[in-house]
Design a protein around this motif. Sequence first.
Motif, PDB file in Angstrom:
ATOM      1  N   ALA A 123     -28.922 -54.927 -27.458  1.00  0.00           N
ATOM      2  CA  ALA A 123     -29.669 -54.593 -26.244  1.00  0.00           C
ATOM      3  C   ALA A 123     -31.121 -55.056 -26.359  1.00  0.00           C
ATOM      4  O   ALA A 123     -31.700 -55.566 -25.391  1.00  0.00           O
ATOM      5  N   PHE A 124     -31.717 -54.893 -27.531  1.00  0.00           N
ATOM      6  CA  PHE A 124     -33.092 -55.335 -27.759  1.00  0.00           C
ATOM      7  C   PHE A 124     -33.193 -56.851 -27.551  1.00  0.00           C
ATOM      8  O   PHE A 124     -34.104 -57.332 -26.877  1.00  0.00           O
ATOM      9  N   ILE A 125     -32.254 -57.588 -28.104  1.00  0.00           N
ATOM     10  CA  ILE A 125     -32.266 -59.048 -27.961  1.00  0.00           C
ATOM     11  C   ILE A 125     -32.111 -59.431 -26.491  1.00  0.00           C
ATOM     12  O   ILE A 125     -32.832 -60.307 -25.997  1.00  0.00           O
ATOM     13  N   ARG A 126     -31.188 -58.770 -25.780  1.00  0.00           N
ATOM     14  CA  ARG A 126     -31.016 -59.066 -24.346  1.00  0.00           C
ATOM     15  C   ARG A 126     -32.314 -58.825 -23.577  1.00  0.00           C
ATOM     16  O   ARG A 126     -32.700 -59.641 -22.736  1.00  0.00           O
TER      17      ARG A 126
ATOM     18  N   ARG B 201     -40.136 -46.815 -34.073  1.00  0.00           N
ATOM     19  CA  ARG B 201     -41.143 -45.820 -33.664  1.00  0.00           C
ATOM     20  C   ARG B 201     -41.450 -45.904 -32.170  1.00  0.00           C
ATOM     21  O   ARG B 201     -41.647 -44.885 -31.509  1.00  0.00           O
ATOM     22  N   THR B 202     -41.464 -47.115 -31.606  1.00  0.00           N
ATOM     23  CA  THR B 202     -41.776 -47.289 -30.186  1.00  0.00           C
ATOM     24  C   THR B 202     -40.526 -47.213 -29.305  1.00  0.00           C
ATOM     25  O   THR B 202     -40.585 -47.545 -28.125  1.00  0.00           O
ATOM     26  N   LYS B 203     -39.401 -46.774 -29.910  1.00  0.00           N
ATOM     27  CA  LYS B 203     -38.139 -46.560 -29.185  1.00  0.00           C
ATOM     28  C   LYS B 203     -37.536 -47.840 -28.608  1.00  0.00           C
ATOM     29  O   LYS B 203     -36.750 -47.799 -27.669  1.00  0.00           O
ATOM     30  N   GLN B 204     -37.904 -48.976 -29.158  1.00  0.00           N
ATOM     31  CA  GLN B 204     -37.282 -50.226 -28.725  1.00  0.00           C
ATOM     32  C   GLN B 204     -35.940 -50.445 -29.416  1.00  0.00           C
ATOM     33  O   GLN B 204     -35.109 -51.197 -28.925  1.00  0.00           O
ATOM     34  N   LEU B 205     -35.753 -49.788 -30.555  1.00  0.00           N
ATOM     35  CA  LEU B 205     -34.476 -49.776 -31.258  1.00  0.00           C
ATOM     36  C   LEU B 205     -34.078 -48.324 -31.478  1.00  0.00           C
ATOM     37  O   LEU B 205     -34.927 -47.485 -31.794  1.00  0.00           O
ATOM     38  N   THR B 206     -32.794 -48.051 -31.329  1.00  0.00           N
ATOM     39  CA  THR B 206     -32.277 -46.703 -31.549  1.00  0.00           C
ATOM     40  C   THR B 206     -31.798 -46.591 -32.986  1.00  0.00           C
ATOM     41  O   THR B 206     -31.076 -47.464 -33.471  1.00  0.00           O
TER      42      THR B 206
ATOM     43  N   ARG C   2     -31.470 -44.183 -43.132  1.00  0.00           N
ATOM     44  CA  ARG C   2     -31.646 -44.549 -41.723  1.00  0.00           C
ATOM     45  C   ARG C   2     -30.633 -45.618 -41.359  1.00  0.00           C
ATOM     46  O   ARG C   2     -30.372 -46.535 -42.128  1.00  0.00           O
ATOM     47  N   ARG C   3     -30.054 -45.474 -40.165  1.00  0.00           N
ATOM     48  CA  ARG C   3     -29.093 -46.438 -39.655  1.00  0.00           C
ATOM     49  C   ARG C   3     -29.493 -46.851 -38.246  1.00  0.00           C
ATOM     50  O   ARG C   3     -29.996 -46.047 -37.465  1.00  0.00           O
ATOM     51  N   ILE C   4     -29.256 -48.111 -37.921  1.00  0.00           N
ATOM     52  CA  ILE C   4     -29.566 -48.678 -36.613  1.00  0.00           C
ATOM     53  C   ILE C   4     -28.245 -49.160 -36.024  1.00  0.00           C
ATOM     54  O   ILE C   4     -27.477 -49.854 -36.700  1.00  0.00           O
ATOM     55  N   THR C   5     -27.990 -48.819 -34.770  1.00  0.00           N
ATOM     56  CA  THR C   5     -26.728 -49.255 -34.170  1.00  0.00           C
ATOM     57  C   THR C   5     -26.799 -50.741 -33.829  1.00  0.00           C
ATOM     58  O   THR C   5     -27.835 -51.247 -33.407  1.00  0.00           O
ATOM     59  N   ALA C   6     -25.680 -51.412 -34.012  1.00  0.00           N
ATOM     60  CA  ALA C   6     -25.603 -52.833 -33.675  1.00  0.00           C
ATOM     61  C   ALA C   6     -25.828 -53.021 -32.176  1.00  0.00           C
ATOM     62  O   ALA C   6     -26.457 -53.993 -31.761  1.00  0.00           O
ATOM     63  N   GLU C   7     -25.348 -52.084 -31.370  1.00  0.00           N
ATOM     64  CA  GLU C   7     -25.546 -52.193 -29.920  1.00  0.00           C
ATOM     65  C   GLU C   7     -27.028 -52.112 -29.571  1.00  0.00           C
ATOM     66  O   GLU C   7     -27.495 -52.793 -28.665  1.00  0.00           O
ATOM     67  N   SER C   8     -27.785 -51.306 -30.292  1.00  0.00           N
ATOM     68  CA  SER C   8     -29.222 -51.211 -30.064  1.00  0.00           C
ATOM     69  C   SER C   8     -29.895 -52.559 -30.322  1.00  0.00           C
ATOM     70  O   SER C   8     -30.775 -52.980 -29.570  1.00  0.00           O
ATOM     71  N   ILE C   9     -29.466 -53.236 -31.362  1.00  0.00           N
ATOM     72  CA  ILE C   9     -30.030 -54.552 -31.677  1.00  0.00           C
ATOM     73  C   ILE C   9     -29.636 -55.567 -30.604  1.00  0.00           C
ATOM     74  O   ILE C   9     -30.469 -56.346 -30.138  1.00  0.00           O
TER      75      ILE C   9
END
Length: 70
Positions: free
Chosen positions: A60-63, A38-43, A51-58
């Motif tokens: 990037a979030f960790i970085r 919701r806060t756009k920290q994950l795509t 609902r699907r979340i990209t592995a790259e989004s995760i």
Amino acid sequence: MPAPSTTAPAPGPIEVLTVPEAMAALRIKRGKLYDLIRTKQLTSFTIGRARRITAESIRAFIRRQIEEND
């Protein structure tokens, strides 16, 4: 001699995770995962109701979390 192809080669497959898989990857609860979406920290995106979340989004979030906490 055939003409060279003008189309770019297809990119590799994009890794996507389900909500439970993303929760397990980040070791967080469902509510926190949806807060991050919701806060756009994950795509994320939906296909129908899934609902699907990209592995790259995760990744990037960790970085970003590591950089912010250094």
